[in-house]
Write a protein that holds these residues in place. Structure first.
Motif, PDB file in Angstrom:
ATOM      1  N   UNK B 139       0.835  -1.199   0.000  1.00 29.90           N
ATOM      2  CA  UNK B 139       0.000   0.000   0.000  1.00 29.90           C
ATOM      3  C   UNK B 139       0.873   1.254   0.000  1.00 29.90           C
ATOM      4  N   UNK B 140       1.977   1.184   0.733  1.00 27.35           N
ATOM      5  CA  UNK B 140       2.855   2.355   0.798  1.00 27.35           C
ATOM      6  C   UNK B 140       3.525   2.627  -0.539  1.00 27.35           C
ATOM      7  N   UNK B 141       3.871   1.566  -1.259  1.00 27.63           N
ATOM      8  CA  UNK B 141       4.476   1.759  -2.584  1.00 27.63           C
ATOM      9  C   UNK B 141       3.496   2.476  -3.502  1.00 27.63           C
ATOM     10  N   UNK B 142       2.224   2.103  -3.418  1.00 25.78           N
ATOM     11  CA  UNK B 142       1.223   2.758  -4.264  1.00 25.78           C
ATOM     12  C   UNK B 142       1.098   4.242  -3.895  1.00 25.78           C
ATOM     13  N   UNK B 143       1.094   4.527  -2.604  1.00 33.12           N
ATOM     14  CA  UNK B 143       1.041   5.929  -2.159  1.00 33.12           C
ATOM     15  C   UNK B 143       2.291   6.674  -2.615  1.00 33.12           C
ATOM     16  N   UNK B 144       3.427   6.017  -2.473  1.00 35.28           N
ATOM     17  CA  UNK B 144       4.685   6.627  -2.880  1.00 35.28           C
ATOM     18  C   UNK B 144       4.718   6.914  -4.373  1.00 35.28           C
ATOM     19  N   UNK B 145       4.092   6.032  -5.154  1.00 35.35           N
ATOM     20  CA  UNK B 145       4.045   6.263  -6.601  1.00 35.35           C
ATOM     21  C   UNK B 145       3.291   7.547  -6.908  1.00 35.35           C
ATOM     22  N   UNK B 146       2.231   7.811  -6.153  1.00 36.66           N
ATOM     23  CA  UNK B 146       1.501   9.069  -6.335  1.00 36.66           C
ATOM     24  C   UNK B 146       2.375  10.261  -5.962  1.00 36.66           C
ATOM     25  N   UNK B 147       3.094  10.133  -4.849  1.00 38.71           N
ATOM     26  CA  UNK B 147       3.986  11.213  -4.428  1.00 38.71           C
ATOM     27  C   UNK B 147       5.035  11.478  -5.503  1.00 38.71           C
ATOM     28  N   UNK B 148       5.534  10.403  -6.080  1.00 34.79           N
ATOM     29  CA  UNK B 148       6.537  10.513  -7.146  1.00 34.79           C
ATOM     30  C   UNK B 148       5.961  11.255  -8.348  1.00 34.79           C
ATOM     31  N   UNK B 149       4.707  10.957  -8.680  1.00 33.85           N
ATOM     32  CA  UNK B 149       4.069  11.637  -9.812  1.00 33.85           C
ATOM     33  C   UNK B 149       3.878  13.123  -9.512  1.00 33.85           C
ATOM     34  N   UNK B 150       3.499  13.409  -8.278  1.00 37.30           N
ATOM     35  CA  UNK B 150       3.355  14.821  -7.881  1.00 37.30           C
ATOM     36  C   UNK B 150       4.689  15.546  -8.020  1.00 37.30           C
ATOM     37  N   UNK B 151       5.728  14.970  -7.421  1.00 39.52           N
ATOM     38  CA  UNK B 151       7.043  15.616  -7.429  1.00 39.52           C
ATOM     39  C   UNK B 151       7.625  15.664  -8.832  1.00 39.52           C
ATOM     40  N   UNK B 152       7.317  14.649  -9.622  1.00 45.64           N
ATOM     41  CA  UNK B 152       7.811  14.607 -10.995  1.00 45.64           C
ATOM     42  C   UNK B 152       7.357  15.812 -11.799  1.00 45.64           C
ATOM     43  N   UNK B 153       6.183  16.315 -11.486  1.00 51.60           N
ATOM     44  CA  UNK B 153       5.684  17.507 -12.171  1.00 51.60           C
ATOM     45  C   UNK B 153       6.556  18.725 -11.929  1.00 51.60           C
ATOM     46  N   UNK B 154       7.332  18.684 -10.862  1.00 49.25           N
ATOM     47  CA  UNK B 154       8.228  19.790 -10.552  1.00 49.25           C
ATOM     48  C   UNK B 154       9.669  19.454 -10.930  1.00 49.25           C
ATOM     49  N   UNK B 155       9.837  18.385 -11.673  1.00 47.58           N
ATOM     50  CA  UNK B 155      11.163  18.045 -12.170  1.00 47.58           C
ATOM     51  C   UNK B 155      11.994  17.211 -11.214  1.00 47.58           C
ATOM     52  N   UNK B 156      11.367  16.749 -10.131  1.00 40.51           N
ATOM     53  CA  UNK B 156      12.121  15.950  -9.177  1.00 40.51           C
ATOM     54  C   UNK B 156      12.125  14.485  -9.622  1.00 40.51           C
ATOM     55  N   UNK B 157      13.314  13.904  -9.678  1.00 41.57           N
ATOM     56  CA  UNK B 157      13.449  12.496 -10.078  1.00 41.57           C
ATOM     57  C   UNK B 157      14.020  11.684  -8.922  1.00 41.57           C
ATOM     58  N   UNK B 158      13.536  10.475  -8.775  1.00 40.20           N
ATOM     59  CA  UNK B 158      13.997   9.598  -7.696  1.00 40.20           C
ATOM     60  C   UNK B 158      14.460   8.266  -8.292  1.00 40.20           C
ATOM     61  N   UNK B 159      15.590   7.798  -7.838  1.00 39.58           N
ATOM     62  CA  UNK B 159      16.096   6.494  -8.261  1.00 39.58           C
ATOM     63  C   UNK B 159      16.597   5.736  -7.034  1.00 39.58           C
ATOM     64  N   UNK B 160      16.709   4.431  -7.179  1.00 41.13           N
ATOM     65  CA  UNK B 160      17.255   3.650  -6.067  1.00 41.13           C
ATOM     66  C   UNK B 160      18.027   2.459  -6.615  1.00 41.13           C
ATOM     67  N   UNK B 161      18.922   1.965  -5.817  1.00 39.79           N
ATOM     68  CA  UNK B 161      19.707   0.786  -6.223  1.00 39.79           C
ATOM     69  C   UNK B 161      20.323   0.135  -4.998  1.00 39.79           C
ATOM     70  N   UNK B 162      20.780  -1.092  -5.191  1.00 39.83           N
ATOM     71  CA  UNK B 162      21.434  -1.834  -4.113  1.00 39.83           C
ATOM     72  C   UNK B 162      22.926  -1.570  -4.193  1.00 39.83           C
ATOM     73  N   UNK B 163      23.517  -1.132  -3.083  1.00 36.76           N
ATOM     74  CA  UNK B 163      24.940  -0.783  -3.133  1.00 36.76           C
ATOM     75  C   UNK B 163      25.806  -1.768  -2.346  1.00 36.76           C
ATOM     76  N   UNK B 164      25.163  -2.635  -1.612  1.00 39.08           N
ATOM     77  CA  UNK B 164      25.921  -3.683  -0.908  1.00 39.08           C
ATOM     78  C   UNK B 164      24.937  -4.764  -0.484  1.00 39.08           C
ATOM     79  N   UNK B 165      25.392  -6.014  -0.551  1.00 37.60           N
ATOM     80  CA  UNK B 165      24.520  -7.106  -0.132  1.00 37.60           C
ATOM     81  C   UNK B 165      25.375  -8.221   0.459  1.00 37.60           C
TER      82      UNK B 165
END
Lengths: 269, 269, 269, 269
Positions: B139-165
């Motif tokens: 459910x949080x991922x779905x909410x976060x996707x909306x937040x991402x769409x909102x912020x994306x309208x202002x040019x904000x981009x978000x990325x993620x990756x695994x840096x150690x495992x």
């Protein structure tokens, strides 16, 4: 629901907090709050202002005859050097000669100056930094002291200490609760090992001479934690998340770990 | 004020979120929400259930003709295996044969079972773990996707990756935004370096054979962050603290760092 | 803390509420919620839609085997005529022929149309009225039914009735709790006095023929109220104020009184 | 979000409020706040204490050089007769001779004494009534004065007057905004009609001689209301409901009406 709201500028007249949600009938020990305020002002290498202030809390509401009333508590910590700042930080409209105004026009990197100046549309960044200052934590320490007294009634004990400073020791200290509890209150860096502490102090002295500052790691430990603080039922009532917010919102804190913390990232299990 | 409230049990009928505070007129891209839900279900070595679910969001309110209305959005993600659980997790009063009830009586270490069982006074710890489960993050991922769409309208981009495992590589990866953005969506561990990724996969396979699991570190980076998110004016509106809470409240996360993070502790400046 | 958040448009797919703060282990009677939804749809002279809908609640989370889990409850009431509206109120981007779009361009006096249209900057006022509609109270009735079940466990009973309608009778009825409780569930206006009720019905019929509507007064009474609901310690936790907000936020309600109410204004004491 | 939190006991050291959510750069007129505090203390027939207090606000935070900073404002109104109460209401633990303690053991009907005593489990009901007292509205008046200054910048004007007292006149006064605005500040009952006002005063005098008190009705009117205050999107953000809570939470208020109010109940349309 325990909730605290803080107010006050760094060089304003006072820091204030209203604390809601404490049960009625809780004994409030003002000396202990003042002791926590004193602890906040210790620490080897801190700026000179720490010595001026000697913070003392005054309770303006919510307590009668040493016991909480169930109504909101007001905690006030007056700024001792207000007399020196009552023009620069005057509440009322003032015409100050520019040389007296202590305006801040250049945003300092790593501070809220730039973001705050843009958000609140101000040119004199003093209007931002006065509230963004770490002095705000004074009010939080007083609120935290009340929380500690509440939890203490249920046998919960909290201790803290410095486990690494400027990379000393190489591996952060790992101590038992009793070892941490035994650290003398006047240990200049609240470090359990006097020899390591001295090395930290030397590093601070050296860094200061170089005109720089140093990072470090502190650990907060609790014993006798009552099961059921926080809740798994909502993302924003989870204890881990709430603790992380509380710690990370302290100025200059850049990382928070719980339990095994970062090391958990390379561990199985 | 953007605010989201989630509900739903891991094997219940559905996960639901109500999202308040989005402005009116924001374009909502359902495919992008579903893509984020898909991403959540990837990751080498995840349990089998991830394959069953294939989560899809349904929007029940707050959006019309592809645009937000200003009113609360309801996001619903039905649990695909509800048919197999509708007795164990029946909403109505039920008499289940003990062998069918899937009761959980023994609290699992490192989970909310014990604290939740004590707090909510239940013997069948399924009543705790169903909500405490990491499936809630759907459910949080779905909410976060909306937040991402909102912020994306202002040019904000978000990325993620695994840096150690599992301690691979020895020093967590340090990459530019563009390098992170270039990671293929189907990279099994969302790691930028294929050779390192393969070593991580081998470590996972080996650990799995030993009946164990592994920790790791992921990094989230944002580009084009709008100044003025959060505020310095109250301890609980500071952006660092709010981010720390959001991340630390994710299941199994034990540490959060911002910027230089833990390393800042041994650095001058 | 008991808290409920509602969502849903009048002709959207469903009305939804998330209810937080109910204790774990509370028996939930779905039939009783549906009965309250049925009661909401009664009342002589109501519009035709009331007959179409026959609202039924579905619980999507927070309840297992008839008992609350302590986690948030999701209540969903599907709109039965969604099939007739799924183009006008489509979630996804849609190109609708203007004659099918049911756009609302002229703000209706006494509604949220104008204020909402200005606030959310929309031309098609359907984007406002769909959420501003009194249909939203459907979700609130379902939440209220849960609150009633919670309070009922402590012996608190709640009843309501119509005490004046269109000025009939001249002086609002004053009845005992038992008299109110004895009103048959199928009384068309939930009025205790059949003769007065008939006069109210006649007045409604006549007003309807004149193309108009009528105001009235209803009374809600509680017996066995537990002392300590609400609190005197903060202005926004006072019970009177919270009740007034809850009632006044119902569509078309223009006055709220507690106890002696308006009459207190001309009384000594 | 504009939010205010009040604290303080009736005979404690001070009343305090923290006001959050005012924009930065708003001019704050302290004299106007004090004028509102003065107005609160007027009104023919009020108790003697009103004359003692002569409330004055002190701003402790959030304002600099006459403008808000965007950070929380602290408003403090010291209780002028604290010197007479600093034993009875002492913050610290105290042993008071019983004849000096001013304990309240008998709950007064119509007050919070009984409910508060049960809820907070106290025998000395002074622990309840000191916070439940209408003196708390002093802090609210100061907060409201700030809100008025904020809204005044957008051309919104607010006035109030007494339209009925003890049943005089028989039908509450109905006046235009300008007529209400023209009432002299020193009108003893803030009633527009001097002849009616005199009859009200006579009624008060007579009632006082009989050892009783009187109810009345006041009206608050606003001109230039900005569309978009409150919102239709959530039940608890609707302006009508929020206003009703604010008014009904004032001590001794038993009814609230908006627009046509109670009369709407007998009107068509």
């Amino acid at each position: 629901m325990f909730r605290f709201t803080t107010a006050g500028e760094s060089h304003g007249r006072a820091l204030v907090a209203i604390v809601e949600g404490l049960p009625a009938g809780l004994p409030v020990n003002v000396d202990q709050i003042n002791h926590e305020l004193w602890r906040r002002q210790q620490g080897y290498g801190r700026g000179g202002r720490m010595k001026i202030e000697q913070d003392r809390v005054e309770i303006l509401s919510g307590v009668r005859h040493g016991l909480t009333l169930g109504s909101p508590l007001t905690l006030m910590i007056e700024n001792k050097d207000w007399a020196n700042w009552n023009e620069v930080m005057a509440i009322g409209p003032t015409e100050l000669a520019p040389e007296k105004a202590r305006r801040v026009k250049r945003p300092r990197p790593g501070h809220a100056d730039l973001a705050g100046g843009l958000k609140y549309d101000v040119r004199d960044l003093r209007n931002v930094l006065e509230r963004a200052s770490a002095r705000e934590t004074t009010a939080r320490v007083a609120c935290g002291a009340l929380a500690k007294q509440l939890l203490g009634n249920f046998g919960l004990e909290i201790r803290s200490h410095v486990i690494q400073l400027g990379g000393i020791p190489e591996k952060p200290l790992e101590l038992t609760f009793d070892q941490i509890a035994a650290i003398p209150e006047d240990a200049p860096l609240r470090c359990a090992d006097p020899e390591i502490q001295q090395r930290m102090i030397d590093r601070i002295d050296q860094t200061k001479r170089e005109g720089d500052t140093l990072g470090g790691i502190f650990e907060v430990v609790a014993r006798g934690v009552i099961p059921g603080l926080g809740s798994h039922t909502s993302w924003d009532s989870k204890l881990d998340g709430r603790l992380a917010q509380a710690i990370m919102s302290i100025h200059a804190v850049k990382a928070v770990a719980i339990g095994a913390g970062v090391e958990a990232s390379s561990l199985p299990g």
